[in-house]
Motif scaffolding. Structure first.
Motif, short mmCIF file in Angstrom:
data_model
loop_
_atom_site.label_atom_id
_atom_site.label_comp_id
_atom_site.label_asym_id
_atom_site.label_seq_id
_atom_site.Cartn_x
_atom_site.Cartn_y
_atom_site.Cartn_z
N SER A 46 5.79 -2.83 5.73
CA SER A 46 4.51 -3.42 6.15
C SER A 46 4.76 -4.59 7.09
CB SER A 46 3.71 -3.91 4.94
OG SER A 46 3.32 -2.82 4.15
N ASP A 166 -0.33 1.93 7.95
CA ASP A 166 0.45 1.42 6.82
C ASP A 166 -0.03 2.10 5.52
OD1 ASP A 166 2.11 0.07 5.12
OD2 ASP A 166 1.33 -1.93 5.57
N GLU A 167 0.70 3.09 5.09
CA GLU A 167 0.37 3.88 3.89
C GLU A 167 -1.10 4.29 3.86
OE1 GLU A 167 2.34 3.19 0.33
OE2 GLU A 167 3.79 1.76 1.12
MG MG Z 1 3.98 -2.01 2.40
#
Ligand code: MG
Ligand code: ADP
Length: 245
Positions: A46, A166-167
């Motif tokens: 991240s 991000d995910e």
């Molecule tokens: Mg992360």
């Protein structure tokens, strides 16, 4: 003439206090490339995304976007942010705005699009991600998968040169993961430059040009997806893959 990579990360280091969260990161991302970043929780994935659009400063090294060193503040930073879209795990839609307003707000305020143009483009984007019929609703009235598709449409509305994810499917119920991945796969096929933090190996195999494996703030391994998943070289990657596959 060789084309300058869209993103150039050279010798980047970042600390949070004593924690060396990014260690000597070197990474070039070419136009149209899809880079999937995987690795254990806490490995710096991240943070890597956040430094690329300068949501976080770096302590050392240099990052260039489209040939220019990332600006630290002001109008240049706002422009950079509009050129690098970001899609988060938690959707982050404006809760009190309709889906269409979520998609038109940025273009009207930041890109100075006329409201009529922004609405027309916004509806086309909602159509593209398959939720045009949800345009007048508030985010909470949509399913998680629909909200994440709205977030992708909102990012696209800014006409970005690259998108960071991000995910993006980690917070979704399993049955909604694919509808979001399908949108991302079609963006990849259309040539969007993308950095995607995800543990969705099917997506990585289908859409990624390159997989980056991070551990403890370092890039431990990078390879095309087939090579990485079938023949991981490092023990860290082998161990990680044995746990998630
Ligand atoms: Mg992360
Ligand atoms: P990942 O996304 O791979 O799980 P992160 O980039 O979120 O990893 O975090 C990397 C490390 O940095 C973790 O140890 C995390 O606890 C720490 N960290 C992240 N954000 C901050 C912050 N704002 N302040 C201090 N430490 C942080």
């Amino acid at each position: 003439m060789t084309e300058i990579p869209l993103v150039q990360i050279e010798g980047v280091n970042k600390w949070y206090g004593p924690l060396h969260v990014l260690q000597d990161i070197n990474l070039d991302i070419t136009r149209g490339e899809v880079v999937v970043v995987i690795g254990p929780s806490g490995s710096g994935k991240s943070t890597l995304c956040r430094v690329i659009n300068r949501l976080e400063p770096i302590n050392d090294g240099v990052i260039r976007f489209d040939g220019r060193v990332l600006p630290a503040e002001g109008k240049a930073l706002a422009k950079l942010r509009s050129e690098v879209g970001m899609v988060f795990q938690s959707f982050n839609l404006f809760a009190h705005k309709t889906i269409l307003e979520n998609v038109t707000l940025g273009p009207i305020k930041v890109l100075n699009d006329s409201p009529a143009d922004a609405r027309q483009r916004g509806m086309a984007l909602l159509e593209r991600v398959g939720i045009a019929n949800q345009a007048a609703k508030l985010p909470a009235q949509l399913s998680g998968g629909q909200q994440q598709r709205a977030a992708i449409a909102r990012a696209l509305a800014m006409r970005p040169k690259a998108l960071l994810f991000d995910e993006p499917t980690s917070a979704l119920d399993p049955e909604m993961v694919n509808e979001v991945l399908e949108v991302m796969i079609s963006l990849a096929a259309e040539g969007m430059t993308m950095v995607v933090v995800t543990h969705e190996m099917g997506f990585a195999r289908r859409a990624a040009n390159r997989v980056i494996f991070m551990a403890d703030g370092r890039i431990v391994e990078e390879a095309p997806p087939e090579e990485f998943f079938d023949h991981p070289r490092s023990e860290r990657a082998q161990d990680f893959l044995s746990k998630i596959l």
